[in-house]
Write a protein that holds these residues in place. Structure first.
Motif, PDB file in Angstrom:
ATOM      1  N   ASN A 191     -20.304   5.593   0.799  1.00  0.00           N
ATOM      2  CA  ASN A 191     -19.503   6.259   1.675  1.00  0.00           C
ATOM      3  C   ASN A 191     -18.483   7.019   0.823  1.00  0.00           C
ATOM      4  OD1 ASN A 191     -17.371   7.255   3.411  1.00  0.00           O
ATOM      5  ND2 ASN A 191     -17.357   5.534   4.716  1.00  0.00           N
ATOM      6  N   GLY A 192     -18.590   8.340   0.835  1.00  0.00           N
ATOM      7  CA  GLY A 192     -17.685   9.229   0.007  1.00  0.00           C
ATOM      8  C   GLY A 192     -16.438   9.625   0.585  1.00  0.00           C
ATOM      9  N   ALA A 193     -16.060   9.168   1.460  1.00  0.00           N
ATOM     10  CA  ALA A 193     -14.750   9.486   2.238  1.00  0.00           C
ATOM     11  C   ALA A 193     -13.608   8.995   1.398  1.00  0.00           C
ATOM     12  CB  ALA A 193     -14.633   8.998   3.458  1.00  0.00           C
ATOM     13  N   VAL A 194     -12.536  10.020   1.308  1.00  0.00           N
ATOM     14  CA  VAL A 194     -11.346   9.573   0.362  1.00  0.00           C
ATOM     15  C   VAL A 194     -10.175   9.832   1.166  1.00  0.00           C
ATOM     16  CG1 VAL A 194     -12.560   9.911  -1.734  1.00  0.00           C
ATOM     17  CG2 VAL A 194     -11.406  11.823  -0.888  1.00  0.00           C
ATOM     18  N   TYR A 195      -9.119   9.380   0.812  1.00  0.00           N
ATOM     19  CA  TYR A 195      -7.852   9.564   1.390  1.00  0.00           C
ATOM     20  C   TYR A 195      -7.013   9.863   0.325  1.00  0.00           C
ATOM     21  CZ  TYR A 195      -6.382   4.890   0.909  1.00  0.00           C
ATOM     22  OH  TYR A 195      -6.137   3.341   0.329  1.00  0.00           O
ATOM     23  N   LEU A 196      -5.404  10.054   0.773  1.00  0.00           N
ATOM     24  CA  LEU A 196      -4.434  10.813  -0.178  1.00  0.00           C
ATOM     25  C   LEU A 196      -3.422   9.850  -0.120  1.00  0.00           C
ATOM     26  CD1 LEU A 196      -4.818  13.082  -2.209  1.00  0.00           C
ATOM     27  CD2 LEU A 196      -3.288  14.437  -0.851  1.00  0.00           C
ATOM     28  N   GLU A 197      -2.554   9.468  -1.508  1.00  0.00           N
ATOM     29  CA  GLU A 197      -1.432   8.763  -1.220  1.00  0.00           C
ATOM     30  C   GLU A 197      -0.470   9.335  -2.453  1.00  0.00           C
ATOM     31  OE1 GLU A 197      -2.250   4.295  -0.106  1.00  0.00           O
ATOM     32  OE2 GLU A 197      -1.850   4.603  -1.988  1.00  0.00           O
ATOM     33  N   ARG A 198       0.596   9.391  -2.286  1.00  0.00           N
ATOM     34  CA  ARG A 198       1.696   9.610  -3.313  1.00  0.00           C
ATOM     35  C   ARG A 198       1.558   8.621  -4.341  1.00  0.00           C
ATOM     36  NH1 ARG A 198       6.990   8.257  -4.445  1.00  0.00           N
ATOM     37  NH2 ARG A 198       7.141   6.926  -2.625  1.00  0.00           N
ATOM     38  N   PHE A 199       1.454   9.166  -5.591  1.00  0.00           N
ATOM     39  CA  PHE A 199       1.231   8.188  -6.747  1.00  0.00           C
ATOM     40  C   PHE A 199       2.729   7.550  -7.256  1.00  0.00           C
ATOM     41  CE2 PHE A 199       0.964   7.919 -11.652  1.00  0.00           C
ATOM     42  CZ  PHE A 199       0.181   6.614 -11.487  1.00  0.00           C
ATOM     43  N   VAL A 200       3.066   6.350  -7.056  1.00  0.00           N
ATOM     44  CA  VAL A 200       4.100   5.919  -7.589  1.00  0.00           C
ATOM     45  C   VAL A 200       4.246   5.126  -8.772  1.00  0.00           C
ATOM     46  CG1 VAL A 200       5.945   3.985  -7.036  1.00  0.00           C
ATOM     47  CG2 VAL A 200       4.385   5.161  -4.965  1.00  0.00           C
ATOM     48  N   ARG A 201       5.015   5.976  -9.835  1.00  0.00           N
ATOM     49  CA  ARG A 201       5.092   5.719 -11.097  1.00  0.00           C
ATOM     50  C   ARG A 201       5.782   4.311 -11.354  1.00  0.00           C
ATOM     51  NH1 ARG A 201       4.417  10.541 -14.082  1.00  0.00           N
ATOM     52  NH2 ARG A 201       4.487  12.406 -13.054  1.00  0.00           N
ATOM     53  N   HIS A 202       5.249   3.615 -12.120  1.00  0.00           N
ATOM     54  CA  HIS A 202       6.099   2.164 -12.738  1.00  0.00           C
ATOM     55  C   HIS A 202       6.032   1.398 -11.578  1.00  0.00           C
ATOM     56  CE1 HIS A 202       7.871   4.886 -16.047  1.00  0.00           C
ATOM     57  NE2 HIS A 202       6.622   4.779 -16.381  1.00  0.00           N
ATOM     58  N   ALA A 203       5.200   1.375 -10.657  1.00  0.00           N
ATOM     59  CA  ALA A 203       5.211   0.232  -9.571  1.00  0.00           C
ATOM     60  C   ALA A 203       4.424  -0.841 -10.097  1.00  0.00           C
ATOM     61  CB  ALA A 203       4.499   0.961  -8.383  1.00  0.00           C
ATOM     62  N   ARG A 204       4.863  -2.219  -9.406  1.00  0.00           N
ATOM     63  CA  ARG A 204       4.130  -3.428  -9.745  1.00  0.00           C
ATOM     64  C   ARG A 204       2.967  -3.368  -8.390  1.00  0.00           C
ATOM     65  NH1 ARG A 204       6.197  -7.575 -12.958  1.00  0.00           N
ATOM     66  NH2 ARG A 204       8.214  -6.977 -14.018  1.00  0.00           N
ATOM     67  N   HIS A 205       1.818  -4.159  -8.704  1.00  0.00           N
ATOM     68  CA  HIS A 205       0.704  -4.520  -7.785  1.00  0.00           C
ATOM     69  C   HIS A 205       1.075  -5.797  -7.636  1.00  0.00           C
ATOM     70  CE1 HIS A 205      -3.230  -3.479  -6.223  1.00  0.00           C
ATOM     71  NE2 HIS A 205      -3.018  -4.725  -5.796  1.00  0.00           N
ATOM     72  N   VAL A 206       1.572  -6.001  -6.105  1.00  0.00           N
ATOM     73  CA  VAL A 206       1.683  -7.542  -5.572  1.00  0.00           C
ATOM     74  C   VAL A 206       0.908  -7.608  -4.207  1.00  0.00           C
ATOM     75  CG1 VAL A 206       3.255  -9.242  -5.034  1.00  0.00           C
ATOM     76  CG2 VAL A 206       4.193  -7.451  -6.735  1.00  0.00           C
ATOM     77  N   GLU A 207       0.231  -8.786  -4.002  1.00  0.00           N
ATOM     78  CA  GLU A 207      -0.677  -8.863  -3.017  1.00  0.00           C
ATOM     79  C   GLU A 207      -0.254 -10.426  -2.175  1.00  0.00           C
ATOM     80  OE1 GLU A 207      -4.461  -7.943  -5.108  1.00  0.00           O
ATOM     81  OE2 GLU A 207      -4.749 -10.106  -5.348  1.00  0.00           O
ATOM     82  N   VAL A 208      -0.701 -10.269  -1.178  1.00  0.00           N
ATOM     83  CA  VAL A 208      -0.425 -11.510  -0.419  1.00  0.00           C
ATOM     84  C   VAL A 208      -1.679 -12.066   0.309  1.00  0.00           C
ATOM     85  CG1 VAL A 208       0.802 -12.537   1.596  1.00  0.00           C
ATOM     86  CG2 VAL A 208       1.888 -10.821   0.463  1.00  0.00           C
ATOM     87  N   GLN A 209      -1.827 -13.369   0.099  1.00  0.00           N
ATOM     88  CA  GLN A 209      -3.147 -13.857   0.472  1.00  0.00           C
ATOM     89  C   GLN A 209      -2.915 -14.408   1.629  1.00  0.00           C
ATOM     90  OE1 GLN A 209      -6.508 -14.550  -1.346  1.00  0.00           O
ATOM     91  NE2 GLN A 209      -6.758 -14.955   0.954  1.00  0.00           N
ATOM     92  N   ILE A 210      -3.760 -13.949   2.826  1.00  0.00           N
ATOM     93  CA  ILE A 210      -3.895 -14.834   4.015  1.00  0.00           C
ATOM     94  C   ILE A 210      -5.041 -15.214   4.569  1.00  0.00           C
ATOM     95  CG2 ILE A 210      -2.059 -13.224   4.754  1.00  0.00           C
ATOM     96  CD1 ILE A 210      -4.961 -12.580   6.530  1.00  0.00           C
ATOM     97  N   LEU A 211      -4.768 -16.394   5.637  1.00  0.00           N
ATOM     98  CA  LEU A 211      -6.131 -16.901   6.179  1.00  0.00           C
ATOM     99  C   LEU A 211      -5.673 -16.832   7.661  1.00  0.00           C
ATOM    100  CD1 LEU A 211      -6.357 -20.086   4.281  1.00  0.00           C
ATOM    101  CD2 LEU A 211      -8.176 -18.382   4.330  1.00  0.00           C
TER     102      LEU A 211
END
Length: 464
Positions: free
Chosen positions: A197-217
């Motif tokens: 699937n070649g579809a893409v979307y756009l986001e503002r690039f946030v400099r010097h950000a941390r990548h934090v994720e939350v695990q859910i069930l």
């Protein structure tokens, strides 16, 4: 246990297939491994109760061949299919085909994959749930000129992202309109090749950000979170080092972040395991939802070590029709955990893949050490797939202790016959900024530009 199936087919390969086989067997289920010609002697094939060939080595003719996988499940008598991560794990059409064949898909319903696995649609769902998102396009961008028009309202730099996938593929950063036009075709082509699937979307690039994720069930009615993971050490948008908890979050920020993830998961009545990914600005203490991975993650062992929750078992139990076995108050994080990804790559040669035969393997042990891998002495590392060999995970009472344990475990780990990223992680363990958890998503690439680990061989080759 109200079993809706007693045999599970694992539609994947490598370390995640091994991980799923182990969890299923502990639940008393029989297991079926699938394999391509390149993986006929794979560890998961050896461990499973049965194994079925699904095609030649190229992934498009084997692990991405939905019809071959469904037929393998039916022919083997499996009642369910676990997709693991990557390949078809976030393909709604595959999940629907599995269910249409009368099989259980160990994961969310097809409509959930479509609405949340599609990154652009997930952004829209987050906005409806009142969850903050990074400024970006409302849905996919049709072409390069559409992207330029949207970017004019967002402001540069911007990031093109694959709508149908993850794992860092199909992502490009553009700093002006000219670069955006050039990058659009590349990002779309990469997304098409990786996800169909070649579809893409756009986001503002946030400099010097941390990548934090939350695990859910979730079980479709109730949702719990298993706290967060810090995944900011990345190369080319691919995570290489993960840890939990995130040292960047204080208690109020952690509570707000996890509540945000629950709110969104509950809004879509989510069933199964999933990860909600955020960018976090530690200076402003603001977080922005970026995407939801509707599958188990590569880095799930970090959360398992932190909380004691077996995420793979829980998602299988949910697929068996059981209500969620955990209450939120049952999930209590303790200490600190760190995971590093061990890839068959040569860091000194631009992280060139290093297929081959593993001639010797020494696995570290001791308290709080876990090694999830597909390796055994004499195994072949094929050239056709992702270079991940395994993950080394440690746990201890606090982050400094966990870092010391990781340093010791890496020194014990030995994989001969192929080049690996062990030395990269040993160097990161000695870095003062890493020790202080003073990093962001752009840190590792800047670090690699000057570190001898990645430049020494290049200098030698240039001199020769």
């Amino acid at each position: 246990m109200p079993a809706r199936f007693d045999k599970l087919l694992i539609a994947n390969r490598g370390e995640i297939a091994v991980r799923i086989v182990r969890a299923a067997q502990e639940l008393g289920l029989r297991t079926v491994a699938v394999y391509s010609d390149a993986d006929a002697q794979g560890l998961a094939v050896q461990m499973a109760d049965e194994a079925v060939r699904i095609g030649p080595a190229p992934a498009g003719k084997s692990y991405l061949n939905a019809e071959a996988i469904v037929q393998a499940a039916l022919q083997s008598g499996a009642g369910a299919v676990h997709p693991g991560y990557g390949f078809l794990s976030e393909n709604a059409d595959f999940a629907q085909r599995v269910e249409a064949a009368g099989l259980v898909f160990v994961g969310p319903a097809p409509h959930s994959i479509r609405s949340m696995g599609d990154k652009a649609a997930a952004r829209a769902a987050a906005l409806r749930a009142g969850v903050a998102t990074v400024a970006g396009s409302e849905g996919v961008v049709a072409d390069a000129e559409h992207a330029v028009a949207v970017a004019a309202g967002i402001g540069y730099p911007v990031m093109l992202k694959a709508s149908a996938g993850g794992g860092g593929r199909g992502i490009r950063v553009a700093h002006d309109a000219s670069a955006l036009r050039q990058q659009f075709a590349t990002a779309s082509a990469e997304a098409q090749a990786a996800f169909g699937n070649g579809a893409v979307y756009l986001e503002r690039f946030v400099r010097h950000a941390r990548h934090v994720e939350v695990q859910i069930l979730g079980d479709g009615e109730r949702v719990v979170h298993c706290f967060e993971r810090e995944c900011s050490l990345q190369r080319r948008r691919q995570k290489v080092w993960e840890e939990a908890p995130s040292i960047a979050l204080d208690a109020p920020a952690r509570a707000a972040l996890c509540a945000s993830a629950l709110r969104l998961a509950q809004a879509v009545a989510y069933r199964g395991a999933a990860t909600l990914e955020y960018l976090y600005d530690s200076d402003a203490q603001e977080f922005f939802f970026i995407e939801m991975n509707t599958r188990i993650q590569v880095e799930h062992p970090v959360t398992e070590m932190l909380t004691g929750v077996d995420l793979v078992k829980e998602m299988i139990c949910i697929a068996l029709g059981e209500p969620l076995r955990l209450r939120q108050e049952d999930i209590r994080p303790a200490g600190a955990a760190i995971e590093v990804r061990i890839n068959a790559e040569n860091a000194a040669k631009g992280f060139m893949p290093s297929p081959g035969v593993v001639s010797k393997l020494v696995v570290p042990g001791g308290p709080g050490v876990r090694f999830d891998s597909m390796l055994f002495p004499g195994c072949t590392v094929p050239a056709y797939y992702d270079s991940l060999l395994g993950k080394l995970i440690v746990h201890d009472r606090d982050r400094p202790s966990a870092l010391a344990r990781m340093r010791r475990a890496l020194n014990e780990l030995r994989i001969d016959g192929v080049q690996t990223t062990i030395a990269l992680h040993q160097a990161l363990c000695e870095d003062a900024q890493v020790a202080a958890a003073d990093f962001h998503t752009g840190f590792l690439e800047s670090w690699l530009e000057t570190h001898p680990l990645a430049t020494s061989t290049a200098r030698l080759e240039k001199a020769a």
